[in-house]
Enzyme design. Structure first.
Site, short mmCIF file in Angstrom:
data_model
loop_
_atom_site.label_atom_id
_atom_site.label_comp_id
_atom_site.label_asym_id
_atom_site.label_seq_id
_atom_site.Cartn_x
_atom_site.Cartn_y
_atom_site.Cartn_z
N TYR A 127 0.80 -1.22 0.00
CA TYR A 127 0.00 0.00 0.00
C TYR A 127 0.83 1.28 0.00
CZ TYR A 127 -3.54 -3.38 1.36
OH TYR A 127 -4.37 -4.46 1.40
N HIS B 16 -4.32 6.22 -1.44
CA HIS B 16 -5.04 6.08 -0.18
C HIS B 16 -4.11 6.34 1.01
CE1 HIS B 16 -8.72 4.98 1.73
NE2 HIS B 16 -8.33 3.81 2.19
N ASN C 236 -9.12 1.35 8.24
CA ASN C 236 -10.51 1.26 8.69
C ASN C 236 -10.63 0.85 10.15
OD1 ASN C 236 -11.04 1.89 6.07
ND2 ASN C 236 -11.82 -0.11 5.50
#
Length: 192
Positions: free
Chosen positions: A62, A67, A115
């Site tokens: 990531y 993001h 999250n």
């Protein structure tokens, strides 16, 4: 607009366009930075005046995604102010303590997935309980609905559909936390 310019100048210095667009000059010395750093574990980290949490997802998979712009912004802050990161397993976060205009600030990158950042926020609040998230915290995260490079600074509000921010607001039972949303746009107009 003046408030955002002052915020950007204060935290990122006069060359505010570098870093988010093209990287930091590798020849720029941290000694030339207007602030110094105090780095250390929980026992030597000074009591900060603010906590700045950059949201992202951990791991190489990531690291380069849009993001993760919250991680990249706090990494840029650390680099600009001569900070060094260290892991704090009890917080489930990477931490960097820096001085900005003679004020100690803690930068944090949750090591949980974005999250599930609420538990990290609770651990940070427990560690620095003298700080009020309503006045002493800043969340930095991506916003697909803002054009790339556009910033939106807000003193409070809901998560706006951002699950990481929503998890933090739920965990702290408050919407009175400042946030800097960094526009990353939507890739080719698609939903991510």
């Amino acid at each position: 607009m003046q408030g955002i310019r002052e915020f950007w100048r204060r935290f990122f210095g006069p060359n505010r366009d570098r870093g988010l667009r093209g990287g930091v000059d590798p020849h720029e010395s941290p000694a030339n930075s207007p602030a110094t750093t105090r780095v250390g574990g929980s026992s030597s980290t000074p009591t900060p005046v603010c906590v700045i949490v950059g949201l992202g997802n951990p791991g190489a998979r990531y690291a380069a995604t849009r993001h993760n712009i919250g991680f990249r912004v706090v990494e840029l802050l650390a680099e600009r102010h001569g900070g060094e990161w260290h892991d704090e397993p009890q917080l489930d976060a990477r931490i960097c303590s820096i001085d900005i205009e003679s004020e100690s600030c803690v930068l944090a990158q949750p090591r949980s997935f974005m999250n599930r950042s609420g538990s990290v926020a609770l651990a940070l609040l427990e560690r620095w309980s003298e700080l009020d998230p309503a006045s002493d915290w800043l969340l930095i995260y991506d916003d697909l609905d803002l054009p790339t490079g556009r910033l939106r600074l807000r003193p409070e509000g809901g998560g706006g559909g951002h699950r990481g921010t929503g998890d933090i607001l739920d965990a702290l039972d408050s919407q009175a936390i400042a946030r800097l949303r960094v526009g990353v746009g939507r890739p080719d107009g698609r939903e991510e």
